[in-house]
Design a protein around this motif. Structure first.
Motif, PDB file in Angstrom:
ATOM      1  N   SER A 153       7.446   4.969  -1.692  1.00 17.07           N
ATOM      2  CA  SER A 153       7.136   4.764  -0.272  1.00 17.07           C
ATOM      3  C   SER A 153       5.770   5.323   0.091  1.00 17.07           C
ATOM      4  CB  SER A 153       8.208   5.401   0.611  1.00 17.07           C
ATOM      5  OG  SER A 153       8.174   6.818   0.513  1.00 17.07           O
ATOM      6  N   ARG A 154       5.200   6.150  -0.799  1.00 19.52           N
ATOM      7  CA  ARG A 154       3.857   6.695  -0.559  1.00 19.52           C
ATOM      8  C   ARG A 154       2.864   6.081  -1.547  1.00 19.52           C
ATOM      9  NH1 ARG A 154       6.895  11.508   0.185  1.00 19.52           N
ATOM     10  NH2 ARG A 154       6.221  12.350  -1.831  1.00 19.52           N
ATOM     11  N   CYS A 155       3.052   4.795  -1.818  1.00 25.73           N
ATOM     12  CA  CYS A 155       2.151   4.036  -2.694  1.00 25.73           C
ATOM     13  C   CYS A 155       1.677   2.787  -1.970  1.00 25.73           C
ATOM     14  CB  CYS A 155       2.885   3.653  -3.983  1.00 25.73           C
ATOM     15  SG  CYS A 155       1.961   2.534  -5.067  1.00 25.73           S
ATOM     16  N   LEU A 174      11.418  -2.173  -4.114  1.00 22.44           N
ATOM     17  CA  LEU A 174      10.792  -0.874  -3.880  1.00 22.44           C
ATOM     18  C   LEU A 174      10.020  -0.874  -2.559  1.00 22.44           C
ATOM     19  CD1 LEU A 174       9.318  -0.058  -7.413  1.00 22.44           C
ATOM     20  CD2 LEU A 174      11.358   0.936  -6.359  1.00 22.44           C
ATOM     21  N   PRO A 175       9.904   0.307  -1.911  1.00 22.24           N
ATOM     22  CA  PRO A 175       9.182   0.381  -0.635  1.00 22.24           C
ATOM     23  C   PRO A 175       7.667   0.526  -0.788  1.00 22.24           C
ATOM     24  CG  PRO A 175      10.159   2.502  -1.121  1.00 22.24           C
ATOM     25  CD  PRO A 175      10.597   1.574  -2.226  1.00 22.24           C
ATOM     26  N   ILE A 176       7.113   0.033  -1.896  1.00 18.02           N
ATOM     27  CA  ILE A 176       5.654   0.043  -2.076  1.00 18.02           C
ATOM     28  C   ILE A 176       5.012  -0.816  -0.990  1.00 18.02           C
ATOM     29  CG2 ILE A 176       3.790  -0.743  -3.608  1.00 18.02           C
ATOM     30  CD1 ILE A 176       5.622  -0.053  -5.982  1.00 18.02           C
ATOM     31  N   VAL A 177       3.923  -0.320  -0.432  1.00 20.29           N
ATOM     32  CA  VAL A 177       3.202  -1.053   0.601  1.00 20.29           C
ATOM     33  C   VAL A 177       2.170  -1.944  -0.080  1.00 20.29           C
ATOM     34  CG1 VAL A 177       1.768  -0.883   2.666  1.00 20.29           C
ATOM     35  CG2 VAL A 177       3.505   0.876   2.197  1.00 20.29           C
ATOM     36  N   ARG A 178       2.286  -3.253   0.086  1.00 24.50           N
ATOM     37  CA  ARG A 178       1.310  -4.182  -0.477  1.00 24.50           C
ATOM     38  C   ARG A 178       0.369  -4.663   0.619  1.00 24.50           C
ATOM     39  NH1 ARG A 178       3.472  -8.893  -4.082  1.00 24.50           N
ATOM     40  NH2 ARG A 178       1.220  -8.966  -4.482  1.00 24.50           N
ATOM     41  N   GLN A 186      -3.084  -0.999   8.559  1.00 24.55           N
ATOM     42  CA  GLN A 186      -1.626  -0.929   8.680  1.00 24.55           C
ATOM     43  C   GLN A 186      -1.021  -0.228   7.461  1.00 24.55           C
ATOM     44  OE1 GLN A 186      -3.612  -3.579   9.040  1.00 24.55           O
ATOM     45  NE2 GLN A 186      -2.741  -5.122  10.421  1.00 24.55           N
ATOM     46  N   ALA A 187      -1.591  -0.461   6.286  1.00 28.21           N
ATOM     47  CA  ALA A 187      -1.050   0.146   5.069  1.00 28.21           C
ATOM     48  C   ALA A 187      -1.178   1.663   5.095  1.00 28.21           C
ATOM     49  CB  ALA A 187      -1.764  -0.427   3.841  1.00 28.21           C
ATOM     50  N   THR A 188      -2.336   2.164   5.489  1.00 28.77           N
ATOM     51  CA  THR A 188      -2.515   3.615   5.526  1.00 28.77           C
ATOM     52  C   THR A 188      -1.704   4.246   6.650  1.00 28.77           C
ATOM     53  OG1 THR A 188      -4.607   3.217   6.707  1.00 28.77           O
ATOM     54  CG2 THR A 188      -4.753   3.737   4.368  1.00 28.77           C
ATOM     55  N   GLU A 189      -1.452   3.514   7.711  1.00 29.80           N
ATOM     56  CA  GLU A 189      -0.572   4.030   8.759  1.00 29.80           C
ATOM     57  C   GLU A 189       0.831   4.259   8.195  1.00 29.80           C
ATOM     58  OE1 GLU A 189       0.409   5.683  12.238  1.00 29.80           O
ATOM     59  OE2 GLU A 189      -1.589   5.037  11.627  1.00 29.80           O
ATOM     60  N   ARG A 190       1.285   3.358   7.343  1.00 29.90           N
ATOM     61  CA  ARG A 190       2.595   3.529   6.718  1.00 29.90           C
ATOM     62  C   ARG A 190       2.591   4.712   5.748  1.00 29.90           C
ATOM     63  NH1 ARG A 190       4.971  -2.178   4.793  1.00 29.90           N
ATOM     64  NH2 ARG A 190       6.592  -0.756   4.008  1.00 29.90           N
ATOM     65  N   LEU A 191       1.463   4.962   5.082  1.00 26.82           N
ATOM     66  CA  LEU A 191       1.351   6.148   4.238  1.00 26.82           C
ATOM     67  C   LEU A 191       1.523   7.414   5.066  1.00 26.82           C
ATOM     68  CD1 LEU A 191      -1.538   6.000   1.592  1.00 26.82           C
ATOM     69  CD2 LEU A 191       0.917   5.996   1.206  1.00 26.82           C
ATOM     70  N   LYS A 192       0.869   7.453   6.216  1.00 24.54           N
ATOM     71  CA  LYS A 192       0.975   8.634   7.074  1.00 24.54           C
ATOM     72  C   LYS A 192       2.401   8.833   7.557  1.00 24.54           C
ATOM     73  CE  LYS A 192      -2.638   7.441   9.694  1.00 24.54           C
ATOM     74  NZ  LYS A 192      -3.668   7.526  10.765  1.00 24.54           N
ATOM     75  N   ILE A 193       3.051   7.752   7.937  1.00 23.67           N
ATOM     76  CA  ILE A 193       4.444   7.842   8.390  1.00 23.67           C
ATOM     77  C   ILE A 193       5.341   8.366   7.271  1.00 23.67           C
ATOM     78  CG2 ILE A 193       6.439   6.462   9.121  1.00 23.67           C
ATOM     79  CD1 ILE A 193       4.396   4.657  10.616  1.00 23.67           C
ATOM     80  N   ALA A 194       5.018   7.997   6.028  1.00 24.71           N
ATOM     81  CA  ALA A 194       5.807   8.435   4.871  1.00 24.71           C
ATOM     82  C   ALA A 194       5.526   9.878   4.481  1.00 24.71           C
ATOM     83  CB  ALA A 194       5.548   7.512   3.683  1.00 24.71           C
ATOM     84  N   GLY A 195       4.562  10.518   5.152  1.00 29.42           N
ATOM     85  CA  GLY A 195       4.298  11.929   4.919  1.00 29.42           C
ATOM     86  C   GLY A 195       3.230  12.232   3.891  1.00 29.42           C
TER      87      GLY A 195
END
Length: 278
Positions: A153-155, A174-178, A186-195
């Motif tokens: 989730s942090r990838c 898998l929760p990988i962000v593509r 949007q992808a890096t925002e999801r990284l931040k949300i994932a901690g």
């Protein structure tokens, strides 16, 4: 900024063969001078020969990771920012270990998400991201000092367009962000949300559109231009804390005009300036 450039000149277990010639070619192409002219204090460290004399791919690949992890940790302890120049993508497992990274941005035309059970070719580097995420080669990876697998989730996987069928199926589970380069906000925002707190940025140079930049023999159509990748990488580095960079997969035999080194210099200078200004 104080920077340590760490050379890992291996390709599939072979020292200075194929893409293992890339790190030296980037240095001889003026990378140190480009960073120094931008005001950085640059040191170059070379892991040299590691592994056994038989150059067995798996054993040597993980020996490279161990050596890189040690050099990256030394750089960090000395207050220096680590940039690893590698032949193979697997080397990022060593960088991640040395940086205590808890998230990863993986820019690559390939998914590198095969495992020994799914790989059609037995190419270790096609399992590189799977190794970083703890999906395969677990005992070998666990032996890298400081290695902890990164939660999928942090990838963020950037511009992976040449995927094997099993990789496509895995990505559905898998929760990988593509993302493409245009969607990195949007992808890096999801990284931040994932901690994500300590992000490693892995840049495989074959992510580029081969019409604009051909880094090696493993090319497929599409991909970003050097300018598009540079803008996307800087946008990501502005959004999340990048603690180290790997640049991999440059084979100078496929760059007859030596176009790649100055573009890498510009990319890294812009990235470092973004990281410094964050």
């Amino acid at each position: 900024m104080k920077i340590s450039i760490i050379l890992a000149s291996y390709d599939s277990g072979h020292y200075h063969g194929g893409m293992g010639q890339g790190p030296d070619a980037l240095i001889s192409g003026g990378l140190v001078e480009a960073l120094t002219m931008a005001g950085h204090d640059v040191a170059v460290e070379d892991i040299g020969r590691v592994g056994d004399i038989q150059e067995r791919e798996i054993a040597t690949g993980f020996a490279v990771c161990n050596a890189v992890a040690a050099e990256v940790r030394l750089a960090r302890n000395g207050g220096r920012f680590p940039i690893v120049l590698a032949g193979n993508c697997l080397t990022s497992a060593g960088a991640v270990a040395g940086e205590d990274a808890d998230a990863i941005i993986w820019a690559d035309q390939h998914g590198d998400l095969n495992t020994p059970e799914t790989s059609a070719y037995g190419f270790l580097d096609g399992m590189a991201l799977a190794t970083v995420l703890g999906l395969c080669w677990r005992p070998m990876a666990a032996a890298i000092p400081g290695f902890k697998p990164i939660d999928p989730s942090r990838c963020v996987l950037v511009n992976a367009r040449d995927l094997d069928p099993d990789e496509k199926r895995l990505l559905e589970t898998l929760p990988i962000v593509r993302t493409e380069c245009s969607g990195v906000a949007q992808a890096t925002e999801r990284l931040k949300i994932a901690g994500a707190r300590r992000v490693h940025m892995h840049l495989d140079l074959d992510v580029h559109d081969p019409e604009a930049l051909q880094a090696n023999r493993y090319v497929s159509p599409g991909g970003p231009s050097p300018e598009q990748l540079r803008d996307a990488a800087c946008a990501m580095a502005l959004a999340v804390p990048v603690v180290g960079i790997t640049v991999s997969a440059y084979d100078p035999a496929f760059d007859g005009q030596a176009d790649v080194p100055p573009l890498v210099g510009q990319l890294l200078n812009d990235l470092i300036a973004t990281i410094e200004g964050r």
